[in-house]
Motif scaffolding. Sequence first.
Motif, PDB file in Angstrom:
ATOM      1  N   ARG A 376    -105.030  40.767 -53.619  1.00 58.81           N
ATOM      2  CA  ARG A 376    -104.295  40.993 -54.858  1.00 58.81           C
ATOM      3  C   ARG A 376    -103.333  42.177 -54.705  1.00 58.81           C
ATOM      4  O   ARG A 376    -103.288  42.812 -53.656  1.00 58.81           O
ATOM      5  CB  ARG A 376    -105.280  41.211 -56.003  1.00 58.81           C
ATOM      6  CG  ARG A 376    -106.073  39.928 -56.299  1.00 58.81           C
ATOM      7  CD  ARG A 376    -107.054  40.144 -57.393  1.00 58.81           C
ATOM      8  NE  ARG A 376    -107.894  41.298 -57.088  1.00 58.81           N
ATOM      9  CZ  ARG A 376    -108.370  42.123 -57.995  1.00 58.81           C
ATOM     10  NH1 ARG A 376    -108.107  41.924 -59.251  1.00 58.81           N
ATOM     11  NH2 ARG A 376    -109.135  43.134 -57.647  1.00 58.81           N
ATOM     12  N   CYS A 377    -102.610  42.473 -55.769  1.00 53.52           N
ATOM     13  CA  CYS A 377    -101.613  43.549 -55.739  1.00 53.52           C
ATOM     14  C   CYS A 377    -102.239  44.884 -55.298  1.00 53.52           C
ATOM     15  O   CYS A 377    -103.219  45.331 -55.862  1.00 53.52           O
ATOM     16  CB  CYS A 377    -101.026  43.689 -57.149  1.00 53.52           C
ATOM     17  SG  CYS A 377     -99.924  45.089 -57.354  1.00 53.52           S
ATOM     18  N   ARG A 378    -101.642  45.501 -54.272  1.00 53.38           N
ATOM     19  CA  ARG A 378    -102.192  46.778 -53.778  1.00 53.38           C
ATOM     20  C   ARG A 378    -102.086  47.864 -54.845  1.00 53.38           C
ATOM     21  O   ARG A 378    -102.977  48.675 -55.020  1.00 53.38           O
ATOM     22  CB  ARG A 378    -101.425  47.250 -52.557  1.00 53.38           C
ATOM     23  CG  ARG A 378    -101.391  46.254 -51.450  1.00 53.38           C
ATOM     24  CD  ARG A 378    -102.146  46.742 -50.236  1.00 53.38           C
ATOM     25  NE  ARG A 378    -101.819  45.906 -49.108  1.00 53.38           N
ATOM     26  CZ  ARG A 378    -102.690  45.247 -48.350  1.00 53.38           C
ATOM     27  NH1 ARG A 378    -103.986  45.353 -48.597  1.00 53.38           N
ATOM     28  NH2 ARG A 378    -102.304  44.505 -47.353  1.00 53.38           N
ATOM     29  N   ARG A 379    -100.944  47.908 -55.518  1.00 56.78           N
ATOM     30  CA  ARG A 379    -100.751  48.943 -56.534  1.00 56.78           C
ATOM     31  C   ARG A 379    -101.781  48.762 -57.651  1.00 56.78           C
ATOM     32  O   ARG A 379    -102.346  49.727 -58.142  1.00 56.78           O
ATOM     33  CB  ARG A 379     -99.333  48.860 -57.106  1.00 56.78           C
ATOM     34  CG  ARG A 379     -98.950  50.024 -58.001  1.00 56.78           C
ATOM     35  CD  ARG A 379     -97.560  49.806 -58.590  1.00 56.78           C
ATOM     36  NE  ARG A 379     -96.612  49.400 -57.570  1.00 56.78           N
ATOM     37  CZ  ARG A 379     -95.974  50.246 -56.780  1.00 56.78           C
ATOM     38  NH1 ARG A 379     -96.148  51.531 -56.923  1.00 56.78           N
ATOM     39  NH2 ARG A 379     -95.158  49.807 -55.864  1.00 56.78           N
ATOM     40  N   GLY A 380    -102.005  47.503 -58.006  1.00 58.09           N
ATOM     41  CA  GLY A 380    -102.989  47.210 -59.041  1.00 58.09           C
ATOM     42  C   GLY A 380    -104.352  47.757 -58.638  1.00 58.09           C
ATOM     43  O   GLY A 380    -105.060  48.384 -59.436  1.00 58.09           O
ATOM     44  N   ALA A 393     -99.764  40.905 -63.786  1.00 56.41           N
ATOM     45  CA  ALA A 393     -98.827  40.021 -63.080  1.00 56.41           C
ATOM     46  C   ALA A 393     -98.453  40.572 -61.709  1.00 56.41           C
ATOM     47  O   ALA A 393     -97.718  39.938 -60.964  1.00 56.41           O
ATOM     48  CB  ALA A 393     -97.565  39.845 -63.918  1.00 56.41           C
ATOM     49  N   GLY A 394     -98.969  41.735 -61.344  1.00 56.51           N
ATOM     50  CA  GLY A 394     -98.601  42.323 -60.067  1.00 56.51           C
ATOM     51  C   GLY A 394     -97.396  43.230 -60.204  1.00 56.51           C
ATOM     52  O   GLY A 394     -96.733  43.250 -61.242  1.00 56.51           O
ATOM     53  N   CYS A 395     -97.125  44.001 -59.146  1.00 55.07           N
ATOM     54  CA  CYS A 395     -96.083  45.026 -59.258  1.00 55.07           C
ATOM     55  C   CYS A 395     -94.749  44.570 -58.691  1.00 55.07           C
ATOM     56  O   CYS A 395     -93.710  45.151 -58.995  1.00 55.07           O
ATOM     57  CB  CYS A 395     -96.532  46.296 -58.548  1.00 55.07           C
ATOM     58  SG  CYS A 395     -96.517  46.186 -56.744  1.00 55.07           S
ATOM     59  N   GLY A 396     -94.750  43.566 -57.832  1.00 52.92           N
ATOM     60  CA  GLY A 396     -93.496  43.115 -57.233  1.00 52.92           C
ATOM     61  C   GLY A 396     -92.974  44.039 -56.157  1.00 52.92           C
ATOM     62  O   GLY A 396     -91.895  43.826 -55.621  1.00 52.92           O
ATOM     63  N   ASN A 397     -93.696  45.083 -55.827  1.00 51.13           N
ATOM     64  CA  ASN A 397     -93.212  46.017 -54.811  1.00 51.13           C
ATOM     65  C   ASN A 397     -94.329  46.466 -53.866  1.00 51.13           C
ATOM     66  O   ASN A 397     -94.432  47.631 -53.520  1.00 51.13           O
ATOM     67  CB  ASN A 397     -92.544  47.224 -55.478  1.00 51.13           C
ATOM     68  CG  ASN A 397     -91.685  48.013 -54.505  1.00 51.13           C
ATOM     69  OD1 ASN A 397     -91.215  47.480 -53.500  1.00 51.13           O
ATOM     70  ND2 ASN A 397     -91.505  49.295 -54.782  1.00 51.13           N
ATOM     71  N   CYS A 398     -95.189  45.505 -53.482  1.00 53.37           N
ATOM     72  CA  CYS A 398     -96.157  45.781 -52.426  1.00 53.37           C
ATOM     73  C   CYS A 398     -96.219  44.512 -51.569  1.00 53.37           C
ATOM     74  O   CYS A 398     -95.726  43.462 -51.981  1.00 53.37           O
ATOM     75  CB  CYS A 398     -97.535  46.119 -52.986  1.00 53.37           C
ATOM     76  SG  CYS A 398     -98.428  44.725 -53.693  1.00 53.37           S
ATOM     77  N   ASP A 399     -96.819  44.613 -50.391  1.00 54.00           N
ATOM     78  CA  ASP A 399     -96.779  43.452 -49.496  1.00 54.00           C
ATOM     79  C   ASP A 399     -97.472  42.224 -50.077  1.00 54.00           C
ATOM     80  O   ASP A 399     -96.987  41.108 -49.930  1.00 54.00           O
ATOM     81  CB  ASP A 399     -97.327  43.801 -48.100  1.00 54.00           C
ATOM     82  CG  ASP A 399     -98.704  44.439 -48.152  1.00 54.00           C
ATOM     83  OD1 ASP A 399     -99.227  44.663 -49.262  1.00 54.00           O
ATOM     84  OD2 ASP A 399     -99.261  44.713 -47.068  1.00 54.00           O
ATOM     85  N   THR A 400     -98.586  42.422 -50.781  1.00 56.51           N
ATOM     86  CA  THR A 400     -99.279  41.242 -51.286  1.00 56.51           C
ATOM     87  C   THR A 400     -98.530  40.583 -52.451  1.00 56.51           C
ATOM     88  O   THR A 400     -98.644  39.381 -52.660  1.00 56.51           O
ATOM     89  CB  THR A 400    -100.729  41.558 -51.713  1.00 56.51           C
ATOM     90  OG1 THR A 400    -100.704  42.600 -52.669  1.00 56.51           O
ATOM     91  CG2 THR A 400    -101.588  41.956 -50.544  1.00 56.51           C
ATOM     92  N   CYS A 401     -97.747  41.370 -53.194  1.00 54.90           N
ATOM     93  CA  CYS A 401     -96.910  40.760 -54.231  1.00 54.90           C
ATOM     94  C   CYS A 401     -95.696  40.074 -53.609  1.00 54.90           C
ATOM     95  O   CYS A 401     -95.310  38.983 -54.027  1.00 54.90           O
ATOM     96  CB  CYS A 401     -96.424  41.808 -55.222  1.00 54.90           C
ATOM     97  SG  CYS A 401     -97.666  42.307 -56.417  1.00 54.90           S
ATOM     98  N   LEU A 402     -95.091  40.722 -52.608  1.00 59.94           N
ATOM     99  CA  LEU A 402     -93.873  40.182 -52.008  1.00 59.94           C
ATOM    100  C   LEU A 402     -94.169  38.929 -51.188  1.00 59.94           C
ATOM    101  O   LEU A 402     -93.340  38.041 -51.074  1.00 59.94           O
ATOM    102  CB  LEU A 402     -93.210  41.241 -51.126  1.00 59.94           C
ATOM    103  CG  LEU A 402     -92.606  42.424 -51.894  1.00 59.94           C
ATOM    104  CD1 LEU A 402     -92.233  43.551 -50.954  1.00 59.94           C
ATOM    105  CD2 LEU A 402     -91.403  41.979 -52.707  1.00 59.94           C
TER     106      LEU A 402
HETATM  107 ZN    ZN Z   1     -98.082  44.604 -56.014  1.00 57.02          ZN
END
Ligand code: ZN
Length: 651
Positions: A376-380, A393-402
């Motif tokens: 899942r989202c790393r930032r999350g 919904a995720g951050c859109g700026n980490c590898d798992t989101c991208l």
């Molecule tokens: Zn993320």
Amino acid sequence: MSVTQSEALAALDRVFGYEAFRGEQEAVIEHVVAGGDAVVLMPTGGGKSLCYQIPSLVRPGTGVVVSPLIALMQDQVDALRALGVRAGFMNSTQDFDERRVVEAEFLAGELDLLYLAPERLRLENTLDLLSRGKISVFAIDEAHCVSQWGHDFRPDYLSLSLLGERWPDVPRIALTATATRATHQEITERLNMPTARHFVASFDRPNIQYRIVPKADPKKQLLSFLREEHAGDAGIVYCLSRNSVEKTAEFLNRNGVEAVPYHAGLDAGTRAAHQSRFLREDGLVVVATIAFGMGIDKPDVRFVAHLDLPKSVEGYYQETGRAGRDGLPSTAWMAYGLNDVIQQRKLIQSGEGDEAFRRRAQAHLDSMLALCETVRCRRGQLLAYFGQDPDPAGCGNCDTCLSPPETWDGTIAAQKVLSTVVRLQRERGQKFGAVQIVDILLGKRTGKVIQFDHDQLSVFGIGDELAEAEWRGVIRQLLAQGLLAVEGEYGTLVLTEASGTVLRREREVPLRKEPKKPVTSRSGSSGSSGSGRGERKGKAAAPELPEELLPAFEALRAWRAEQAREQGVPAYVIFHDATLREIATLWPASVAELGGISGVGEKKLATYGEGVLEVLASLGDRPGAQPAGAPDASGPDDWPEMDAEPEPDWI
Ligand code: ZN
Ligand code: ADP
């Protein structure tokens, strides 16, 4: 707006050239200016300094800042003086005469801020000096140093509890970027601040892109990461051991990336010199152990890379937080592999400390592994760790989101690994490390396999559906999930209680697929899942600055470097990158326009205003700008002369 609020805002604009407070700053400042105590938790780069600097400027008297960062006090004071703030410091690096000057300034009420090392404050003559002057506020920076459990513990911090008794009317503000509740509690108790208001800022650092890649050849991976995305950028590379620090720095230098080592094994002079170069030069890389970094407030660190697994999420977040304090896009990049897990588990087992200490270290490592293995989202995951609600919904700026990782059903693969360990352990009373287990599964007749007759085992060669790296990935994830354990100094693999549930088919084992194509900061623009927020050019220059403005930005940087050299201060003390970018973008035509730019306060405008305008003037007109009266795309030769006579209106 109250009087204090408007005074605080006026100081923010006049001295720092900033328009508005960020996040909790305003609330903290209002509370402290009004005389209240505060405990402030903010991530690195969150803007803690203003929380005590503004009250020091607004309240009558001198703000006394207690800080363990002796080596950085000179820089901090220089930076404040460049803003026109009357600042001084007292620590062991000064001689008697220098100290006398500062003491006299303090007593005469000529200092806005006085920085002190904690060991000074214990001395009766320092306390005596302080009581003869007027103090506006006590700021206790890096307040987690009071915690005996942390690795930054400073015994002198314990004596800071006396400040409240001796100066009951002077507000105190304790600040830290360490977020755990336990540390928070300890700060409050040990500094004796029972009535303090607590301010906890959001720990999100949206401009930092988090990425964790599988480790193959870490030095080479690092080099291509630097070449592709951070050529010419300043950054920090963290390694676990002194030896790997030295080797990595050498490797980078050999390959054209200028880098200096930093670790506790170097003498103090070399360390200070390397730190000072990092702060002063543009685009230098420091390769360091965790001995480096606390209090380094260089705003334009564009990346933090980890070649080894940090021991805890707290440590990781503090280290990565040193990237991108200026708010511009930055990368936190880490290479992580099976050996990291084995090595860390071994360290914990063979390390000093009692059972309770080991359990704590183990829990820290488990959280770190969970971050590495998450789908899942790393930032999350990071924000949740610090008790905050992430965006579902995720951050859109980490590898798992991208590039969302795929999972696969690894139950059978897990059973194969565990059965091999069982065979060795139960049937033969042997314990082996990961290399041997993988060789057996792949049916490799290596010297060691033949020596121990492991080609006779029933599990020999049952794993040819996966490649070697994939088996290592399986073992790594089993270790991370606690389905396998490491033992002894050779890092042999042994079963855990939970292993049985897999062997008895009582549970499934979902695993993360090893990504084939690594995410880069540019992945966001081509992938469908990312928002592309992390998109930037792989160049030293500022990201997202239009191509035609790069020459201006570079010219301003060159001018800044010259100023910094002449004055012997870090470049960012003159202006931050973010400010230079805005100057290049807005291309101010007058001193007044320049003064409106964020980061340009009164003093800097007076000192550098003309210089900046000259740099711009030497470049000609702003590229891409449409001069008035030239609505079409015709060339400069077709444009009307600016000073031409106006056409008579009867034509
Ligand atoms: Zn993320
Ligand atoms: P911390 O000490 O929490 O790590 P700093 O106090 O060094 O963070 O601030 C981080 C950066 O943000 C600095 O470069 C600082 O100039 C900038 N900054 C802080 N507050 C503001 C603000 N209100 N507006 C614009 N920039 C700010």
